[in-house]
Design a protein around this motif. Structure first.
Motif, PDB file in Angstrom:
ATOM      1  N   GLU A  86       3.850   9.959  -4.162  1.00 18.87           N
ATOM      2  CA  GLU A  86       4.414  10.726  -5.284  1.00 18.87           C
ATOM      3  C   GLU A  86       4.205   9.909  -6.551  1.00 18.87           C
ATOM      4  O   GLU A  86       4.567   8.751  -6.603  1.00 18.87           O
ATOM      5  CB  GLU A  86       5.909  10.962  -5.072  1.00 18.87           C
ATOM      6  N   HIS A 114       6.101   6.661  -5.032  1.00 18.91           N
ATOM      7  CA  HIS A 114       6.737   6.619  -3.713  1.00 18.91           C
ATOM      8  C   HIS A 114       5.674   6.827  -2.645  1.00 18.91           C
ATOM      9  O   HIS A 114       5.058   7.877  -2.571  1.00 18.91           O
ATOM     10  CB  HIS A 114       7.823   7.694  -3.609  1.00 18.91           C
ATOM     11  N   ARG A 142      18.413   7.088  -3.071  1.00 21.39           N
ATOM     12  CA  ARG A 142      17.323   6.868  -4.022  1.00 21.39           C
ATOM     13  C   ARG A 142      17.154   5.388  -4.373  1.00 21.39           C
ATOM     14  O   ARG A 142      16.255   5.031  -5.109  1.00 21.39           O
ATOM     15  CB  ARG A 142      17.594   7.672  -5.300  1.00 21.39           C
ATOM     16  N   GLU A 175       9.592   6.021   3.265  1.00 18.51           N
ATOM     17  CA  GLU A 175       9.216   6.106   1.863  1.00 18.51           C
ATOM     18  C   GLU A 175       9.339   4.713   1.257  1.00 18.51           C
ATOM     19  O   GLU A 175      10.439   4.195   1.110  1.00 18.51           O
ATOM     20  CB  GLU A 175      10.152   7.102   1.170  1.00 18.51           C
TER      21      GLU A 175
HETATM   22 MG    MG Z   1      10.392  11.276  -2.420  1.00 21.68          MG
END
Ligand code: MG
Ligand code: ADP
Length: 698
Positions: free
Chosen positions: A194, A321, A436, A448
């Protein structure tokens, strides 16, 4: 407008095109080469493929071909040759031979080689990577290639990635055999990166030397509004940005890149693009192309796309990411919990390889994302932190705890869970909440890795992940292959791994001070900056990992160590020089002019009105004057510090000097300058402000 299905992959020499254009035998040979991920050696096949590629490319308007490669600069390189060959009769023919397809010889001397240049001639060569499709860009047929020295050292980012994929494939297959997966013949790592970025108006960008030379702002007082209202994240996309995104999507689709989701990010003017995941080396090529096109398409819209990790102080920076998993040629994602006890046991073993790997190679994961730009994110109070840890979510974490303690996970069950016999409770897929702040988070069927910087090639992070986890899978396979009772041994291995490495698991908020303290107690590393972490790269532990996996030789590790530190120093050197230039030529003259106007006004007023107070003018003049002196001495200090740097030749020493001396000296220049900005009349301030830049796209 044509439909997406017509556009998609229209500029890619993909499987469909090959099947249609190649003779059956050649097509079969190509498929085999691609499947095995091996270089193509048969020159006859190469000749046929080259000819078909050329015809196809010319039909699509291409006039040139280039070996497209990824040197250590982090950006892609191309050397274009024309298809045109002169004939004896003065006419020309369009030619492209198998030899030209398979091998190229760009001059290697102008690319960073970190000491390797001393041991080999300046020449290097590129070899076709048939596992990534050729494509057309700017009327050139681009052939994805690896780039090596004549003595075989990797001079690029792709070679180690391909080597690491080969290695993890081999070791994962050994593990899978133990679980009876006889039908699996290959395991590939998959990645969906990402990409975060900022968009600013081009006419404003053009007025800022810092953005032009360094990609980030070196000065700038906070705008009255930043990201505090969280009103930009997933907010509605402005028409000008939407037009850009549509245009970009179309360009990406032509190259077979499936850009899927796009949304606004947390900071004003920040956005994100996510493609659908694919095999790691293709994902890497695609991400390089995506970054290139993001910038190119932005220009068409009078915008500039900023890919820097920290273009603006005080608002979020940009990352990439790196969603990582591995799957079999039979379509099984090995990081996805399965349906049967055996599948779950297999999942747990792969999970344990990740846990053990991240714990044992925390330093390498940090090193894989080290750069001057990314230090602004990782070492500062911004997610993710520089401390590497794994987020599993409460439920998966609970299951591992139960396994470790020999208890049942669910209190209604009396028996402890037995690996290989019991089924895992079937739930955590949807309950992995989105933490996050974690640098390495399990998100149901993949991990991730959030520490990757937005400008970086994802090759480095991924060859590190593949090498580390491949090595852990090898250790597991070594142990389990010799076991008398496989299930017993598997159970013990999983329990032992959890016990030995649970310190790396952390489900809480990764950027609270409390975690940093806790992490220290757990003995985890907190390597804040590039010069802090890089020395670990050349430790024996890490060099032997790369040697054992065959991903990098000792010399290649050493050369990469040098290149990374060299580039760190160069980046900061350019930033310091740019700062000095802006302070001396723009800021100091501007504030002097403004205070002169105020002082002149005060004098004029006083001569006009007797006893006039002029408190505004006098106050501001005196504040500006004292800040100006502060700024001037900071500029002189930075100048002097930079001069000292010029005498240092050892790159390790120099990098520490930049970190400890130059960066603080730059901060000392910025502070009074930013304060001056808040006092100076708009028409005097020499460049657009944060407010203009961050809220300029309307
Ligand atoms: Mg993500
Ligand atoms: P979100 O994070 O918004 O929930 P997704 O989970 O669908 O979105 O995916 C985020 C990124 O992860 C996408 O680029 C997606 O293609 C990628 N991804 C999904 N599955 C895998 C996988 N098995 N391997 C690698 N990347 C994956």
């Amino acid at each position: 407008m044509s439909t997406m299905t017509e556009i998609f992959g229209s500029m890619v020499f993909d499987d469909k095109v090959m099947e249609a254009r190649l003779p059956k035998e050649t097509y079969k040979a190509m498929q085999k080469t691609m499947k095995d991920g091996l270089p193509l050696v048969d020159l006859e096949v190469a000749n046929v493929v080259a000819n078909a590629m050329k015809d196809w490319a010319i039909e699509k308007g291409a006039t040139h071909f280039t070996h497209w490669f990824q040197p250590m600069t982090g950006v892609t390189a191309e050397k274009h040759d024309s298809f045109i060959s002169p004939k004896d009769d003065g006419k020309i023919i369009m030619e492209f031979s198998g030899k030209e397809l398979v091998k190229g010889e760009p001059d290697a001397s102008s690319f960073p080689s970190g000491g390797l240049r001393a041991t080999f001639e300046a020449r290097g060569y590129t070899t076709w990577d048939p596992s990534s499709y050729a494509f057309i860009k700017d009327k050139s047929l681009c052939i994805p290639t690896a780039f090596c020295s004549y003595t075989g050292e990797a001079l690029d980012k792709k070679t180690p990635l391909l080597r690491s994929m080969e290695y993890i494939n081999k070791e994962a297959l050994r593990v899978l055999k133990l679980f009876g997966n006889e039908d699996v013949t290959s395991v590939k790592t998959t990645v969906g990166p990402e990409q975060e970025y900022f968009l600013v108006p081009k006419e404003l960008y053009d007025q800022r030397k810092d953005l032009i030379y360094t990609g980030r702002t070196l000065f700038g007082a906070k705008a009255p509004k930043g990201q505090e209202l969280d009103d930009h994240y997933f907010g509605s996309i402005k028409p000008r940005v939407a037009a850009y995104m549509n245009d970009l999507n179309e360009e990406l689709w032509k190259l077979g890149i499936l850009a899927k989701t796009e949304h606004n990010e947390v900071a004003p003017a920040q956005h994100e693009l996510a493609p659908i995941y694919t095999t790691t080396n293709i994902a890497t090529d695609h991400n390089q192309l995506t970054m290139e096109l993001m910038q190119k398409v932005a220009k068409k819209h009078d915008l500039v796309c900023l890919l820097h990790e920290k273009p603006f102080a005080g608002v979020n920076g940009s990352g990439k990411h790196n969603n990582w998993s591995l799957s079999t040629n039979t379509g099984v994602n090995l990081l996805e919990p399965g349906e049967t006890p055996y599948e779950n046991a297999q999942f747990l073993l792969f999970l344990c390889a990740v846990i053990k790997g991240v714990d044992e190679y925390q330093d390498l994961l940090r090193i894989a994302v080290a750069s001057a730009g990314n230090d602004h994110r990782l070492g500062a109070n911004e997610a993710p932190p520089a401390v590497v840890s794994i987020f599993l979510g409460d439920e998966l974490y609970g299951i591992l705890q139960a396994i470790k303690e020999g208890k049942s996970y669910n209190s209604t069950e009396k028996e402890p869970m037995k690996i290989g016999v019991d089924i895992l409770p079937h739930f955590f897929r949807d309950t992995t909440d989105r933490n996050r702040t974690s640098p390495f988070a399990f998100t149901g069927n993949k991990f991730e890795f959030r520490m990757v910087g937005s400008t970086m090639s994802i090759s480095g992070p991924n060859f590190v992940l593949n090498s580390v986890f491949g090595k852990e899978l090898k250790e597991f396979a070594d142990e389990l292959e010799g076991a008398e009772d496989f299930e017993e041994a598997l159970h013990d291995l999983i329990v032992k791994t959890i016990k030995d490495h649970e310190r790396i698991l952390f489900n809480g908020n990764g950027y609270e001070d409390a975690w940093i303290e806790e992490a220290e107690k757990r003995g985890l590393l907190n390597l804040k900056t590039t010069p802090d972490c890089l020395p670990y790269f050349i430790s024996e532990k890490n060099i032997s990992l790369f040697e054992e996996t065959g991903v990098l030789t000792r010399t290649e590790v050493e050369s990469r160590y040098e290149i990374t530190l060299e580039s760190y120093c160069k980046v900061i050197g350019i930033e310091a020089a740019t700062m000095l230039d802006m302070a001396k030529k723009d800021i100091l003259p501007a504030v002097t002019a403004y205070s002169k106007e105020l002082a002149d006004t005060a004098i004029a007023k006083k001569s006009f009105i007797s006893g006039c107070e002029c408190s505004y003018e006098e106050d501001i003049v005196s504040k500006i004057s004292s800040l100006t002196s502060k700024l001037y001495s900071a500029v002189q200090a930075l100048d002097a510090d930079m001069e000292k740097a010029a005498d240092m030749s050892d790159v390790t020493e120099l990098s520490v000097y930049y970190k400890d001396i130059i960066i603080p000296a730059m901060d000392a220049v910025r502070a009074p300058a930013d304060e001056l900005e808040t006092l100076t009349a708009k028409k005097y301030w020499p460049f657009p402000t944060y407010g203009d830049l961050l809220f300029g796209v309307r």
